[in-house]
Design an enzyme around this catalytic site. Structure first.
Site, PDB file in Angstrom:
ATOM      1  N   TYR A  15       0.816  -1.217   0.000  1.00  0.00           N
ATOM      2  CA  TYR A  15       0.000   0.000   0.000  1.00  0.00           C
ATOM      3  C   TYR A  15       0.846   1.262   0.000  1.00  0.00           C
ATOM      4  CZ  TYR A  15      -4.456  -2.326   0.439  1.00  0.00           C
ATOM      5  OH  TYR A  15      -5.577  -3.059   0.175  1.00  0.00           O
ATOM      6  N   ASP A 234     -17.213 -11.976   8.538  1.00  0.00           N
ATOM      7  CA  ASP A 234     -15.766 -11.779   8.422  1.00  0.00           C
ATOM      8  C   ASP A 234     -15.305 -11.066   9.700  1.00  0.00           C
ATOM      9  OD1 ASP A 234     -13.198 -10.966   7.977  1.00  0.00           O
ATOM     10  OD2 ASP A 234     -13.561 -10.092   6.004  1.00  0.00           O
TER      11      ASP A 234
HETATM   12  C1  LIG Z   1      -7.445  -7.185   7.111  1.00  0.00           C
HETATM   13  C2  LIG Z   1      -8.749  -7.784   6.713  1.00  0.00           C
HETATM   14  C3  LIG Z   1      -8.817  -8.864   5.817  1.00  0.00           C
HETATM   15  C4  LIG Z   1      -7.600  -9.390   5.101  1.00  0.00           C
HETATM   16  O1  LIG Z   1      -6.688  -9.980   5.950  1.00  0.00           O
HETATM   17  P1  LIG Z   1      -5.175 -10.136   5.481  1.00  0.00           P
HETATM   18  O2  LIG Z   1      -4.553 -10.993   6.517  1.00  0.00           O
HETATM   19  O3  LIG Z   1      -4.608  -8.763   5.411  1.00  0.00           O
HETATM   20  O4  LIG Z   1      -5.208 -10.800   4.138  1.00  0.00           O
HETATM   21  C5  LIG Z   1     -10.054  -9.439   5.584  1.00  0.00           C
HETATM   22  N1  LIG Z   1     -11.163  -8.967   6.168  1.00  0.00           N
HETATM   23  C6  LIG Z   1     -11.147  -7.927   7.019  1.00  0.00           C
HETATM   24  C7  LIG Z   1     -12.411  -7.479   7.668  1.00  0.00           C
HETATM   25  C8  LIG Z   1      -9.937  -7.289   7.311  1.00  0.00           C
HETATM   26  O5  LIG Z   1      -9.925  -6.223   8.123  1.00  0.00           O
END
Ligand SMILES: *Cc1c(COP(=O)(O)O)cnc(C)c1O
Length: 421
Positions: A15, A234
């Site tokens: 990034y 998630d």
């Molecule tokens: C950071 C994040 C991801 C991705 O995780 P990485 O380990 O960076 O691939 C997925 N979902 C959410 C909600 C996140 O904050």
């Protein structure tokens, strides 16, 4: 040659626009909430090193458990073989997750945890002989940077170079009391094609710490359930205490079918991810037909060292001291939020659990790329605080071991910034 120059010769940072990036600060050690650079300068890690750290840096207990595991078994193929750390972690985690979560699938990071969740849901429908091919997600969602995870994330400047290659996803607004009926009818209109709905429960982190109501989310989940749509929480960011409860889904009445974890799971020690699901989903993959297998796996699936770090982090997480620390941060943030919420330079101050976000009023110019972002970032860095604004939004999201003194220093520096910037 110093580390900074050597770095510049050989490394491409995440990034980061490498042409205009400031020199990368060489960090040599960490302890508690603090990181130390080559010259001995101290930085308070107020963003938990991209939201992963929960117990402080280089925690001796996690280090000891990791070291013990490293000298016993560093890794073993996880197809055809298993090991105690993986089994124990799955048992202990399932015991504290919503009760419908019954199986654990291991991977490497948050994006892969999301990839696995999406594949589970899409193939579930194929396996039960009722193929549904679309995914429902929120506008502005962020679920990771691999192609599947990017596809179910909101389209933005970050995905622009790949938009034409991302699979088609139905996006809806965040639910509010006002739009719930609308959202429900949108969903009902496309339900036959919808395999699953993926969401960040309560807080959309990358979108700018956007927060929304547990009640509204519950209603949306209930509607998805009525329409036979699987739901994926998630919790990569919200898991492990961030929202004040162990998991954001603990604020809900309904339980999701699938959950994703990473970030805080190892206490911020190393890369790791996992996806949990219900037995209903798991059972749909049981068959004499090999084609019904979930054909997914990573070389480092269920890495024993990462499992050991996670078990150690879980020990610490379940200590009374950690819950007390979380409550202390929640209360402290609330006091500070109350104090500054009417500041004329702030458009909004919002809090969920240990996450406190403040939105600078930029009178319309709210781009992530605004120069305000860079000025704020440098301002705090010069004060020895790592706060990495998302555009005009600054947020504090500390490791739970942060002291009241450190919190107080961050708050007063924010007040100074409000006066000076
Ligand atoms: C950071 C994040 C991801 C991705 O995780 P990485 O380990 O960076 O691939 C997925 N979902 C959410 C909600 C996140 O904050």
């Amino acid at each position: 040659m110093g580390l900074v120059e050597r770095d510049k010769k050989v490394i491409w940072h995440p990034y980061t626009q490498m042409q205009t990036a400031l020199p990368h600060i060489p960090i040599v050690s960490g302890e508690g909430t603090c990181l130390y650079d080559e010259d001995g300068n101290k930085y308070i890690d107020a963003v938990s090193s991209w939201w992963v750290n929960i117990h402080g840096h280089a925690h001796p207990y996690i280090a000891q458990k990791v070291a013990e595991q490293l000298t016993r078994l560093e890794h073993v193929i996880f197809a055809g073989f298993t090991h105690a750390p993986a089994v124990e972690l799955a048992e202990r985690l399932l015991a504290i997750l919503p009760h419908n979560q019954q199986k654990v699938f291991y991977s490497d990071n948050g994006s892969t945890a999301v990839e696995v969740a999406i594949k589970m849901c899409l193939q579930y429908w194929q396996n039960v002989g009722e193929p549904r091919t679309k995914v429902l997600a929120f506008k502005n969602a962020y679920h990771g940077d691999t192609f599947g995870a990017m596809s179910v994330s909101g389209r933005s400047a970050f995905t622009a170079a790949f938009d034409t290659l991302l699979f088609d996803v139905d996006f809806i607004e965040l639910p509010t009391k006002n739009n719930l009926q609308d959202l429900k009818s949108q969903i009902s209109g496309i339900k036959l094609n919808l395999s699953c709905f993926i969401f960040e429960p309560l807080v959309q982190g990358s979108a700018g710490m956007i927060m929304y109501d547990a009640d509204c989310l519950d209603e949306l989940l209930a509607h998805c359930r009525e329409e036979g749509i699987l739901t994926i929480a998630d919790e990569v960011f919200t898991g492990f205490g961030r929202t004040g409860k162990p998991f954001a889904c603990d604020h809900l009445q309904l339980q999701p079918d699938v959950m994703c974890f990473s970030k805080g799971i190892t206490g911020g020690t190393m890369a790791f991810g996992l996806t949990t699901c219900t037995n209903t989903i798991y059972d749909a993959f049981l068959s004499a037909d090999k084609l019904k297998t979930l054909f997914h796996g990573h070389s480092y699936t269920a890495n024993p060292v990462a499992c050991a770090a996670s078990l150690a982090s879980l020990d610490l997480f379940l200590n009374a001291e950690t819950s007390e620390n979380i409550c202390r941060i929640v209360a402290s943030h609330a006091d500070f939020a109350e104090k500054i919420k009417h500041h004329p330079k702030l458009k909004d101050v919002r809090q969920t659990g240990t996450i406190l976000a403040m939105e600078w009023d930029t009178h319309g110019n709210t781009s992530y790329f605004s120069s305000l972002r860079d000025r704020l970032y440098s301002y705090f860095l010069n004060a020895g605080i790592i706060l990495r604004p998302l555009g005009n939004i600054i947020y504090i999201l500390p490791p739970y071991c942060i002291t009241d003194n450190e919190l107080g220093y961050i708050y007063s520096t924010i007040e100074n910034a409000l006066d000076e910037i």
